[in-house]
Every structure is written in structure tokens, then in C-alpha cells.
Design a protein around this motif. Structure first.
Motif, PDB file in Angstrom:
ATOM      1  N   ASN A 299      45.751  47.303  41.649  1.00  0.00           N
ATOM      2  CA  ASN A 299      45.924  45.996  40.993  1.00  0.00           C
ATOM      3  C   ASN A 299      47.121  45.962  40.047  1.00  0.00           C
ATOM      4  O   ASN A 299      47.135  45.216  39.070  1.00  0.00           O
ATOM      5  CB  ASN A 299      44.657  45.589  40.228  1.00  0.00           C
ATOM      6  CG  ASN A 299      43.413  45.660  41.084  1.00  0.00           C
ATOM      7  OD1 ASN A 299      43.391  45.151  42.197  1.00  0.00           O
ATOM      8  ND2 ASN A 299      42.383  46.316  40.572  1.00  0.00           N
TER       9      ASN A 299
ATOM     10  N   LEU B 200      51.281  45.413  39.862  1.00  0.00           N
ATOM     11  CA  LEU B 200      52.425  44.872  40.582  1.00  0.00           C
ATOM     12  C   LEU B 200      53.631  44.901  39.652  1.00  0.00           C
ATOM     13  O   LEU B 200      53.497  45.037  38.422  1.00  0.00           O
ATOM     14  CB  LEU B 200      52.171  43.418  41.024  1.00  0.00           C
ATOM     15  CG  LEU B 200      50.872  43.058  41.739  1.00  0.00           C
ATOM     16  CD1 LEU B 200      49.791  42.733  40.722  1.00  0.00           C
ATOM     17  CD2 LEU B 200      51.070  41.878  42.662  1.00  0.00           C
TER      18      LEU B 200
ATOM     19  N   GLY C 281      43.814  35.286  35.951  1.00  0.00           N
ATOM     20  CA  GLY C 281      43.732  36.459  36.821  1.00  0.00           C
ATOM     21  C   GLY C 281      44.690  37.557  36.430  1.00  0.00           C
ATOM     22  O   GLY C 281      44.583  38.681  36.922  1.00  0.00           O
TER      23      GLY C 281
ATOM     24  N   THR D 262      46.512  42.774  37.435  1.00  0.00           N
ATOM     25  CA  THR D 262      45.674  41.627  37.807  1.00  0.00           C
ATOM     26  C   THR D 262      44.202  42.020  37.822  1.00  0.00           C
ATOM     27  O   THR D 262      43.860  43.208  37.907  1.00  0.00           O
ATOM     28  CB  THR D 262      46.063  41.093  39.198  1.00  0.00           C
ATOM     29  OG1 THR D 262      45.803  42.109  40.183  1.00  0.00           O
ATOM     30  CG2 THR D 262      47.536  40.703  39.250  1.00  0.00           C
TER      31      THR D 262
ATOM     32  N   LYS E 234      40.478  42.317  39.532  1.00  0.00           N
ATOM     33  CA  LYS E 234      40.137  42.827  40.863  1.00  0.00           C
ATOM     34  C   LYS E 234      39.747  41.710  41.824  1.00  0.00           C
ATOM     35  O   LYS E 234      40.184  41.693  42.963  1.00  0.00           O
ATOM     36  CB  LYS E 234      39.002  43.847  40.757  1.00  0.00           C
ATOM     37  CG  LYS E 234      39.410  45.141  40.064  1.00  0.00           C
ATOM     38  CD  LYS E 234      38.274  46.152  40.059  1.00  0.00           C
ATOM     39  CE  LYS E 234      38.702  47.455  39.389  1.00  0.00           C
ATOM     40  NZ  LYS E 234      37.595  48.450  39.381  1.00  0.00           N
TER      41      LYS E 234
ATOM     42  N   ASP F  19      42.118  35.417  43.735  1.00  0.00           N
ATOM     43  CA  ASP F  19      42.837  34.930  44.916  1.00  0.00           C
ATOM     44  C   ASP F  19      44.276  35.412  44.779  1.00  0.00           C
ATOM     45  O   ASP F  19      45.121  34.760  44.155  1.00  0.00           O
ATOM     46  CB  ASP F  19      42.767  33.405  44.968  1.00  0.00           C
ATOM     47  CG  ASP F  19      43.400  32.844  46.240  1.00  0.00           C
ATOM     48  OD1 ASP F  19      44.068  33.609  46.971  1.00  0.00           O
ATOM     49  OD2 ASP F  19      43.252  31.629  46.489  1.00  0.00           O
ATOM     50  N   LEU F  20      44.550  36.602  45.346  1.00  0.00           N
ATOM     51  CA  LEU F  20      45.843  37.250  45.122  1.00  0.00           C
ATOM     52  C   LEU F  20      47.021  36.398  45.608  1.00  0.00           C
ATOM     53  O   LEU F  20      48.020  36.260  44.886  1.00  0.00           O
ATOM     54  CB  LEU F  20      45.860  38.628  45.785  1.00  0.00           C
ATOM     55  CG  LEU F  20      47.081  39.501  45.469  1.00  0.00           C
ATOM     56  CD1 LEU F  20      47.217  39.726  43.970  1.00  0.00           C
ATOM     57  CD2 LEU F  20      46.984  40.843  46.194  1.00  0.00           C
TER      58      LEU F  20
ATOM     59  N   THR G 295      47.688  33.765  43.065  1.00  0.00           N
ATOM     60  CA  THR G 295      48.237  34.329  41.827  1.00  0.00           C
ATOM     61  C   THR G 295      49.712  34.670  42.004  1.00  0.00           C
ATOM     62  O   THR G 295      50.544  34.397  41.132  1.00  0.00           O
ATOM     63  CB  THR G 295      47.447  35.583  41.421  1.00  0.00           C
ATOM     64  OG1 THR G 295      46.071  35.237  41.246  1.00  0.00           O
ATOM     65  CG2 THR G 295      47.990  36.172  40.136  1.00  0.00           C
ATOM     66  N   ILE G 296      50.052  35.270  43.149  1.00  0.00           N
ATOM     67  CA  ILE G 296      51.449  35.620  43.414  1.00  0.00           C
ATOM     68  C   ILE G 296      52.301  34.362  43.487  1.00  0.00           C
ATOM     69  O   ILE G 296      53.448  34.336  43.012  1.00  0.00           O
ATOM     70  CB  ILE G 296      51.548  36.443  44.709  1.00  0.00           C
ATOM     71  CG1 ILE G 296      50.918  37.827  44.517  1.00  0.00           C
ATOM     72  CG2 ILE G 296      53.008  36.583  45.158  1.00  0.00           C
ATOM     73  CD1 ILE G 296      50.867  38.674  45.763  1.00  0.00           C
TER      74      ILE G 296
ATOM     75  N   PHE H 272      54.001  46.049  45.074  1.00  0.00           N
ATOM     76  CA  PHE H 272      52.703  46.619  44.709  1.00  0.00           C
ATOM     77  C   PHE H 272      52.874  48.120  44.471  1.00  0.00           C
ATOM     78  O   PHE H 272      53.517  48.816  45.278  1.00  0.00           O
ATOM     79  CB  PHE H 272      51.675  46.393  45.816  1.00  0.00           C
ATOM     80  CG  PHE H 272      51.358  44.940  46.050  1.00  0.00           C
ATOM     81  CD1 PHE H 272      50.250  44.355  45.465  1.00  0.00           C
ATOM     82  CD2 PHE H 272      52.181  44.161  46.843  1.00  0.00           C
ATOM     83  CE1 PHE H 272      49.956  43.023  45.679  1.00  0.00           C
ATOM     84  CE2 PHE H 272      51.900  42.823  47.068  1.00  0.00           C
ATOM     85  CZ  PHE H 272      50.789  42.245  46.472  1.00  0.00           C
TER      86      PHE H 272
END
Length: 811
Positions: free
Chosen positions: A475, A477, A503, A640, A642, A645-646, A649-650, A670
Motif C-alpha cells: 500500500n 506508492l 483513503g 493508502t 488497505k 477503491d484504488l 484514489t489514483i 507501486f
């Protein structure tokens, strides 16, 4: 006569369909591997073969030694070129260049923006005398004679000025942010394979207007990978003598600091043809991995073994099948055929089978190229078969394989005596069962080696991918700020915006992640207890949240007070290297760093800073020491939650980035993927071994199946008699399997030490490695024996189940 040879050959091939199919499949797999490897080798050895006097062109490089460490650098000091031009009569021409990378380039007239700019160089005009380009516009004599001039390759010019001719592009302006240049020339792109991939050539004196002006220092003590030198020697030059004098020149320019720290540098010339392969000094294309002769050699051995297995199958099956053709040979000899005619006949059959296998191998090759698409460069495809040298190589390969596969069986078959075979006396003419057994052992030994290697390589990769590196990577980045961004407030704004995103648990400004392939290496020294200590040190820069975000624990002292204060937090390795056994003992002591005394305020637990192939080295964590000039804080590190909604978020992080840095390219990385990329070559090796193992087992089992078919057919009546006399199915199957399983066991005994030696050598590249477990060898042996047993039993059980009346009816 020849037509008759091929007619008889075709009849024999179609008559023995099972053996022919096994031979064709075995040979086609080996030929496919040979074709792919051959095309890869041809592609890699075709680089930079087209340059005029290319065999006289060299790149000057540096070999560096630091205590026990040895490494290469493609850079050399700027005065080296001037010295060689003045004092080395072997030098016909020299061209110095500086590699240049910038965040973006804008055409002021078309407003076209480029954000991929790692192929530009500041270069002397002599470069275009050394490397011959075709000029489409501009004067090569004056194109780079003054500052702020640029020559573009045609593809680059077409990108910036899509609707203009080369002559119309002359005079157009490119904005690099820290300078502007006018286009003074257009040259054609190189059409052949080359590692000289530069596409923007900026007049050399222009570098004084950029952040790289410090790189242009006239100092023999400065070696920077961006500062490179090419020379062309006379055709009669003694390269060994030149390299010896360059080494002496380097030694004569060692300074006291280098000698004190144990840093030694040597200069040498690297042939142009060596650039593509020598990973010690690297290439210019960062988008692909570099070719490696050792890897090509390993691939060649894999192809050779797979091809050998196919040839072994052919030899085994044809010598085993010799008794079926004994009467044919006897009749033909009685009717006047000579031994040489029979040899030609059998070689003709082999040639036809090889041709059929070649046709099949083309399809297999196409399939394998897709399977290994991430391992093989895009330029390697079936179109290479149309290249004259490749086509000739394929023809020669077919002839060699046909000769290797058919020569010995043809000698065996043509040696039968007609007066004996026509009387039925053919027991002593079976083609040499001991040779067949030896070849079978060879096949399964190769398969065993592949299985053991596959299991151990996979075990090591799993180990390094899952080993605790000493910091948290899940998690996490990171995002690079635009290269060369001097407005630090923008980075702080970006940090603030990202911190507000739901997040996102934590953010931190810093340099590289805790583990990366790049980094800043410097030197550190201190004196205590009347003894001096010196060490090279890896620098890591971050704000006061950096260590906590990556869960790097302090074991002594405290964190940095703020983001710019000059304080050091060292790792355990640095503490022990500087002569302290207890981390608390170094706290508040001062170390000498770049002629400045710096206080040590904390100690962190050791963590891996690179791949697990590398040992942990001394490390100093500190703040942004150069913020007033060139900030070390070039990345925003993000933690971020765990369960988020990755992608969403990105997307929000990207919006924040583009809001602060418009007209720039957003790229997020990552940490766990970055670490996985460390081992991409090893994973490719594992994938290659998986396929090589599967193909080796397949070929070996095909050959074993053919021998089992021959054996059961030859012993059909024996099986019938044993059944009549009361033998059980298990007893008959055991009798037929025993001979082959013994051969597989012998192959394992031979293969195990060979595999152990090879994998043990490979593991020496890793500072942290898994154990070579006994169970790996046990699993390999059991798997191979089980595979062989299944293949053997598939035929023997059928033969043992047959009605003995049918096999004994003719007696």
C-alpha cells in the motif's frame, strides 16, 4: 535414381507412422528453439555494423574500484578527450558529448510538447564526422558551430513540425525551459539496428546555460556517466598499448582524497561493437534491457540440448527399428545395391523427415515467439527468416541436423550381411543396445537438470520476493515531481492536496524509496579512540514523516528535527563500519561529510536498499540539504488504506498532480512492483526454464514411448508365453518397465551433481539466498520416474492385456 530414393523414403515414413511422428515432433521442437535463439543472436550481433570505419571507433570508459567493490562507468573526465587528441598519435578524431534529459521540450511555433526527452546530447561538431548521417537540410560544417543550435533526426523533426519540409524547419525554435535553440540541421534516422539512438544534437557550448554546466568541469578528478567520449583510432593502432597508457594516465591523476578513501579509477577504450553487450557500462536506451552474451550463451545451450534430444530420439528409434528393415536391406544388397547407395537412401529419408520437422517448427516458432513476447525484443519475428544470412543459417542447420540424426543409423542399417539376414539371423544386428541406453540416459539427465534448476530458481525467486526487506512496502506508492522543478512550493501544494484525498493515510516528500536501483553515494569519515574510520555511504533524503511512513524503526536516538536541518540518522551497518559496537555510543558524535562536520542524532535498523543480490551498505538518512539550489525532494511518497477503491484514489491523485503541474505527464509507481522489477531478469530465466523443462520432458518421453513401442512389439510372443504360463499383469508390466526405469534412475544420479553445481554458482550472485534443499532433488527424481512410468505403462499394459492366442497363432 534420386527420385527413386525419395519415393522409397516416403513409403517408409508413411509405413512407420508412429515412429515418424515422434521423430518429426522431437526434431521440430528442437529446431524451433534453435530458430528462435538463432534469430535473437543474429539480431543482437547486427547492431552498429554499418558505420564507416566502425571497427576503429571506441567509447572511452572508466573502471572504478572502491575497497573490494569493482564497477564500471561509461563516463570519463572531460580533459581526457583533449589529452588524447594532443598526445596520442593513434587518435584520428575525438567527439565529446554530454547526455541531456529535460522534463519537456516545446516547439514555439507549433506548440507541440514532448515529455519523453532522454535522447538529447550536447555534442561537439566532430560527432558528425565520426558517425556518418545523411543530411536532409542544413550545413554540416556550421550546424553546431555556435551556442543555441540544434540538429534533429528526421523522425524527431516530423514530430515537432509535422507539416513542414526539412528545409522549412531550419530556423524553427525549441524551448527547453532553461534555454532556447534554433534548428540548424535535419539528418536521416539510422535505418539499421544501432545503440546510437540520439535524436537531438545541441551545440556543445550551450551546456553553460543549463543546470549541467557543472558537469562540464575541466577536472581529471570528476567522472560523471553523462560525460562521454568517442574516439576513432588509426587502423594500425595498437589498442593494448593505448589502454596501457590510459591506465597510467588515470593513476597519475589520482588525488589525495581518492587515495585516502581507497577509490581507484582507470580509463580504457571500449569497442563500438561491445557497447550492445557489455552490461558493465550500459547502453543509451533506457526503455529496454541490455543484451548479455552470457544470457545468449545460456539460451544457445538450451537450444542445443533440446535439438540434441530430438536427434537422440531419431538415432534411438531408427537403430531400434533396424531389425524390421533387415530383410529389405538384404534383398536390396542381393540385387546389387552398394553400401554407399543405402547410406544415401537412409540419409534421404532423414532429410525428408527433417524438412517436415522444419515446416512444423515454423508454426511452433510462431507460437513460442508469442509465449516469450516479454522476453524477446519486438524486432525478432519470423520476418527475419527472409534475411539472407538467417536463411542460409536455417539451410545449414537443416543439413547438419539431417546428417547428425541420420549418419549413425545409416551406417548400422547398411552394415547388415544379406546372407545372414535372409536366413533370419538378425539378433546381433540390433544397432547397439548399449548406445541406445547411453543416449536414453543422456536425454533424461538433461531433463533432470532442467527440472532441478526450475525448482531451485523458482524457490529462490519466491524467497527474495517474500523476504522481509526491513521496511513496509504494501500500500505504498510514489509519484515523481516534474524533472528539474525548482519551485518547491508546488511540491508542498501537491503534498497538501494528496493528503486530503479519502483513503490516503500518510504522505511524505523525499528522494528515492528505501529500496531502488539508483541513489546518491558519497564518502564519510570520523575519528574516535585515536583511530580514523572511512566509508562510502548511501544517502537517503526525506522529511520528518518518511521513516514512519515506511515503518523503518529507530533503535537509538531521535528523528530529524525538521526537513532541512543538517543532521544524520545512520543505519546499523554505518555505525559498525565507523567502529561502534553499540548504536547509542555514536549519538551526538560528529562525522565529516563533504568537508562539513555533521551530528549523528539517530540510528535505524538495517533494511535492504537494493535487490537481495546486494549486501546492505552504510546509509545516512537526512533532510533536504540542497533545497536552496537543487532539491533532493523529487518524489511524493503515499500510504493508502488497505480497503479502498484504488483506481478511484489514483485518479484523484492524478487530478491533484495535473492541477499543480499542468502539461506534464503523470506516472505513479507501486513500491512492491518496483521491488518485483528488480528480479525481472530472474523471473524471465524462471519462465524460460519452465518451458525448457516442459519441452525436454516432452521430447524425452516421446523418445521413451518410441523405444517402449519397439520393445513391446519385439517381445510380443514372449509376453504371450508368460501369460500362458501364469504371469500376472503386474509381473509382466514390472518386467517391461524395469529396464527403462533403471535408465531414468541412472540419469538422475548423473544429473543431480551437475544441477547442484550450476545452481550453486547462480546463487552466488545473491547476498541473501535460499537453501538448496534435498527435497528439490527428491521431487525431481520422483517426478521424472513417475512421468516415465506413465509413458511406459500406457503401452506395456496394453501389450500385457493382449490375448496371447493372437501373438502365438503363427508358431
Amino acid at each position: 535414381m534420386i527420385r527413386n530414393y525419395f519415393k522409397i523414403a516416403w513409403r517408409n515414413i508413411t509405413k512407420h507412422k508412429a515412429f515418424s511422428l515422434i521423430n518429426i515432433l522431437s526434431l521440430s521442437i528442437g529446431l524451433s528453439a534453435a530458430l528462435i535463439i538463432g534469430m535473437m543472436v543474429y539480431h543482437d550481433f547486427s547492431f552498429d555494423k554499418f558505420h564507416s570505419k566502425g571497427n576503429q571507433i571506441y567509447r572511452a570508459v572508466s573502471d572504478l574500484e572502491m575497497n573490494d567493490d569493482k564497477f564500471g562507468n561509461p563516463g570519463t573526465p572531460i580533459p581526457l578527450g583533449q589529452t588524447m587528441a594532443a598526445d596520442y598519435p593513434e587518435v584520428e578524431m575525438k567527439a565529446h558529448l554530454l547526455l541531456y534529459s529535460t522534463d519537456k521540450v516545446i516547439s514555439t511555433s507549433t506548440q507541440k510538447v514532448s515529455t519523453i526527452n532522454d535522447r538529447a546530447i550536447f555534442v561537439e561538431p566532430s560527432y558528425f564526422e565520426l558517425f556518418k548521417y545523411k543530411w536532409l537540410a542544413g550545413n554540416p560544417n556550421t550546424a553546431l558551430d555556435k551556442p543555441n543550435k540544434t540538429v534533429l533526426v528526421q523522425s524527431r523533426a516530423a514530430y515537432f513540425f509535422p507539416n513542414l519540409t526539412p528545409n522549412e524547419i531550419i530556423g524553427q525554435v525549441l524551448d527547453y525551459g532553461e534555454m532556447q535553440t534554433s534548428v540548424s540541421g535535419i539528418v536521416a534516422d539510422f535505418e539499421q539496428n544501432t545503440d546510437i539512438i540520439f535524436n537531438e544534437f545541441i551545440s556543445y557550448d550551450t551546456v553553460l546555460q543549463t543546470k549541467m554546466k557543472g558537469t562540464a568541469t575541466q577536472d581529471f578528478g570528476s567522472i560523471n556517466s553523462s560525460s562521454q567520449l568517442f574516439v576513432r583510432l588509426r587502423s594500425d593502432a595498437d589498442i593494448a598499448s593505448v589502454n596501457e597508457r590510459l591506465r597510467a594516465l588515470a593513476i597519475s591523476n589520482w588525488d589525495e582524497d581518492s587515495i585516502e578513501f581507497g577509490l581507484k579509477s582507470y580509463y580504457r577504450l571500449q569497442p563500438l561493437s561491445d557497447i550492445h553487450f557489455n552490461t558493465k557500462y550500459g547502453i543509451y536506451d533506457n526503455s529496454r534491457s541490455q543484451a548479455d552474451k552470457s544470457v545468449l550463451t545460456a539460451l544457445g545451450l538450451v537450444a542445443l540440448f533440446l535439438l540434441s534430444l530430438g536427434v537422440v530420439n531419431f538415432v534411438n528409434l531408427n537403430t531400434a527399428n533396424a531389425t524390421k528393415r533387415a530383410k529389405e536391406i538384404g534383398v536390396r544388397k542381393t540385387l546389387g545395391s552398394s553400401r554407399s547407395q543405402l547410406i544415401k537412401q537412409f540419409l534421404g529419408e532423414t532429410f525428408i523427415l527433417t524438412l517436415l520437422a522444419t515446416v512444423v517448427s515454423i508454426g511452433v516458432t510462431f507460437w513460442l515467439l508469442n509465449v516469450f513476447s516479454d522476453f524477446i525484443v519486438g524486432e525478432v519475428d519470423l520476418s527475419l527468416l527472409s534475411e539472407p544470412l538467417v536463411a542460409i543459417g536455417v539451410i545449414v542447420l537443416i543439413l547438419i541436423v539431417a546428417l547428425a540424426a541420420g549418419f549413425y543409423p545409416s551406417l548400422v542399417l547398411s552394415s547388415f550381411k544379406p546372407n545372414r539376414v535372409l536366413k533370419g539371423d538378425i539378433k546381433t544386428h540390433s544397432g547397439g543396445s548399449s548406445i541406445r541406453k547411453g543416449l536414453t540416459v543422456f536425454q533424461f539427465a538433461v531433463a533432470h537438470v532442467f527440472i532441478i534448476a526450475t525448482l531451485l530458481v523458482g524457490k529462490q525467486i519466491h524467497y527474495v520476493m517474500n523476504r522481509d526487506m526491513g521496511f513496509a512496502k504494501e500500500n505504498r506508492l510514489f509519484v515523481n515531481a516534474p524533472f528539474g522543478e525548482k519551485d518547491f512550493s508546488k511540491k508542498e501544494t501537491f503534498q497538501t492536496l494528496v493528503k486530503r484525498i479519502p483513503g490516503v493515510e500518510a504522505v511524505s516528500l523525499g528522494s528515492q524509496p528505501p529500496a531502488s536501483i539508483s541513489g546518491h553515494i558519497n564518502f564519510m569519515e570520523m575519528t574516535h579512540n585515536n583511530q580514523g574510520y572511512k566509508t562510502e555511504i548511501r544517502m537517503l533524503y526525506g522529511d520528518t514523516d518518511y521513516l514512519e511512513m515506511y515503518n523503518i524503526p529507530l533503535i537509538a536516538g531521535r528523528q530529524l528535527r525538521n526537513d532541512t536541518i543538517m543532521e544524520f540518522v545512520l543505519n546499523e551497518k554505518a555505525v559498525s563500519t565507523l567502529g561502534f559496537q553499540n548504536p547509542e555510543d555514536i549519538l551526538n558524535k560528529q562525522v565529516m561529510y563533504e568537508d562539513t562536520l555533521v551530528s549523528v542524532v539517530g540510528v535505524v535498523k538495517d533494511f535492504n536498499q537494493r535487490t537481495l543480490k546486494d549486501a546492505i551498505m552504510p546509509l545516512a538518512f537526512t533532510g533536504d540539504l540542497a533545497r536552496s539550489g537543487w532539491s533532493h525532494f523529487g518524489m511524493l511518497h503515499i500510504k493508502t488504506s488497505k480497503n479502498i477503491d484504488l483506481p478511484a484514489t489514483i485518479s484523484q491523485i492524478e487530478n491533484a498532480y495535473l492541477n499543480v503541474f499542468p502539461n506534464n505527464t503523470f506516472e505513479i509507481n507501486f513500491i512492491d512492483q518496483t521491488i518485483a522489477n528488480f528480479y525481472s531478469e530472474d523471473e524471465q530465466l524462471a519462465k524460460l526454464l519452465n518451458w525448457a523443462t516442459g519441452l525436454a520432458i516432452l521430447i524425452s518421453c516421446l523418445g521413451l514411448l518410441g523405444l517402449v513401442i519397439h520393445t513391446t512389439e519385439r517381445r510380443t510372443k514372449e509376453i504371450g508365453i508368460r501369460k500362458v504360463l501364469g504371469a500376472s499383469l503386474l509381473q509382466i508390466n514390472t518386467l517391461l518397465c524395469k529396464e527403462f526405469l533403471i535408465l531414468v534412475a541412472i540419469a538422475f544420479v548423473i544429473a543431480a551433481p551437475i544441477a547442484y553445481y550450476g545452481i550453486n554458482n547462480w546463487l552466488q550472485d545473491f547476498s541473501y539466498k535460499t537453501s538448496i534443499s534435498f527435497w528439490v532433488f527428491l521431487v525431481s527424481g520422483c517426478a521424472m520416474i513417475l512421468s516415465a512410468l506413465l509413458v511406459i505403462s500406457a503401452k506395456t499394459l496394453r501389450a500385457a492385456n493382449a490375448n496371447p492366442v493372437n501373438s502365438l497363432r503363427s508358431e
